[in-house]
Design an enzyme around this catalytic site. Structure first.
Site, PDB file in Angstrom:
ATOM      1  N   ASP A 129      -5.268 -20.216 -43.903  1.00  0.00           N
ATOM      2  CA  ASP A 129      -6.505 -20.588 -42.923  1.00  0.00           C
ATOM      3  C   ASP A 129      -7.119 -21.787 -43.448  1.00  0.00           C
ATOM      4  O   ASP A 129      -7.748 -21.746 -44.282  1.00  0.00           O
ATOM      5  CB  ASP A 129      -7.136 -19.348 -43.117  1.00  0.00           C
ATOM      6  CG  ASP A 129      -8.414 -19.511 -41.957  1.00  0.00           C
ATOM      7  OD1 ASP A 129      -8.510 -20.695 -41.544  1.00  0.00           O
ATOM      8  OD2 ASP A 129      -9.015 -18.446 -41.737  1.00  0.00           O
ATOM      9  N   ASP A 147      -5.371 -31.825 -36.775  1.00  0.00           N
ATOM     10  CA  ASP A 147      -5.133 -31.676 -35.169  1.00  0.00           C
ATOM     11  C   ASP A 147      -5.518 -30.326 -34.818  1.00  0.00           C
ATOM     12  O   ASP A 147      -4.709 -29.423 -34.948  1.00  0.00           O
ATOM     13  CB  ASP A 147      -3.832 -32.132 -34.697  1.00  0.00           C
ATOM     14  CG  ASP A 147      -3.492 -31.940 -33.368  1.00  0.00           C
ATOM     15  OD1 ASP A 147      -4.529 -32.312 -32.538  1.00  0.00           O
ATOM     16  OD2 ASP A 147      -1.981 -31.905 -32.871  1.00  0.00           O
ATOM     17  N   CYS A 200      -6.164 -32.366 -28.149  1.00  0.00           N
ATOM     18  CA  CYS A 200      -5.772 -32.518 -26.826  1.00  0.00           C
ATOM     19  C   CYS A 200      -6.709 -32.187 -25.842  1.00  0.00           C
ATOM     20  O   CYS A 200      -6.322 -31.736 -24.664  1.00  0.00           O
ATOM     21  CB  CYS A 200      -4.413 -32.057 -26.510  1.00  0.00           C
ATOM     22  SG  CYS A 200      -3.976 -30.254 -26.862  1.00  0.00           S
TER      23      CYS A 200
END
Length: 286
Positions: A129, A147, A200
């Site tokens: 994690d 990301d 994104c």
């Protein structure tokens, strides 16, 4: 906030993003249904991997020259890991991490199939994690790519199930998760090191606003792109290398990006289907 919380489903999704992008939203949403602009990344004739050219552009903006200990914190399915592993110095090591055991196995497979043994042996795949990693280690990596999990509106727009379930609360919960990951990653970054944050997502709440929290929490943050108006050219050594991995694609053929406060945003309506992809480069001051 009370008004946005009432937004729900396809109609709420459109209203929310129309409020962000005004008259541009119709073209932006339409571009989600166009073909994604993919690049083929191939390392020494191993199995090719296809990823959005916006993701390639983002990964190439993490400076790797001189880095010895690199972390890809939320790495699955593995495209950006392949780029970092291919371009890092020959004496560098890379830890490629994902918190999901299933996604970790996919990550292992991608690394095994697409990296030559001489590179693969310097890539460690872990399952941890990332938001809690900093409780075990601090200031241990000189380059980090984060990301982060995000709203991924392009995928939502294409899936009626997710579109029907959409509410603005998803953005709020994801931005909290993104902050937990970013603040943890920053604590693991050595002084003078670089961290590339990317998503994104479309909303500033998951992009610039997450980065802005670093300035409130830490006093040694340098947002490398903050004072720039255009994306800087890739370093020559990076530019010279990438055509060998992309079947001849040159840096000039990568998408452009629009300036935000702290970073850049690749948006598919303006970049022939590439993106969405936001990225910001952070340096921890010495």
């Amino acid at each position: 906030m009370a008004k946005t919380e009432k937004l729900r489903g396809k109609e709420g999704f459109d209203k929310f993003y129309e409020n962000l992008f005004a008259g541009r939203w119709a073209d932006l949403k339409k571009s989600f249904f166009s073909e994604v602009c993919y690049a083929q990344w191939t390392c020494e004739n191993k199995k090719p991997y296809f990823l959005d050219t916006g993701s390639v552009l983002a990964a190439l903006n993490l400076p790797l020259k001189g880095a010895k200990n690199i972390l890809d914190l939320c790495a699955a399915p593995g495209g950006k890991t392949l780029i970092l592993a291919s371009l890092m110095d020959e004496d560098a090591i890379l830890t490629s991490n994902d918190r999901s055991p299933n996604r970790k196995q996919r990550l292992v497979k991608v690394c095994d199939e697409s990296l030559p043994p001489s590179v693969r042996e310097r890539v460690t795949v872990s399952c941890s994690d990332g938001a809690k990693w900093c409780t075990r280690q601090t200031e241990c990596f000189d380059r980090i790519l984060l990301d982060a999990p995000c709203s991924s509106e392009r995928h939502v727009a294409l899936d009626s199930k997710y579109l029907d379930e959409w509410t603005p609360s998803r953005i709020k919960s994801l931005s909290m998760e993104q902050w937990a990951l970013l603040s943890s990653a920053y604590r693991m970054l050595v002084p003078g090191g670089y961290l590339l944050y990317s998503t994104c997502a479309l909303s500033p709440a998951e992009n610039d606003e997450v980065v802005s929290r670093l300035f409130k929490k830490f006093d040694d943050v340098n947002a490398v792109f903050e004072q720039m108006t255009e994306l800087p050219a890739l370093l020559q050594e990076t530019a010279d290398k990438i055509s060998g991995f992309t079947g001849g694609m040159l840096p000039a053929q990568l998408p452009g990006a629009e300036k935000t406060k702290y970073g850049f945003h690749v948006l598919p309506d303006k970049q022939n289907g590439a993106g969405p992809l936001y990225f910001a480069l952070i340096q921890k001051k010495l």
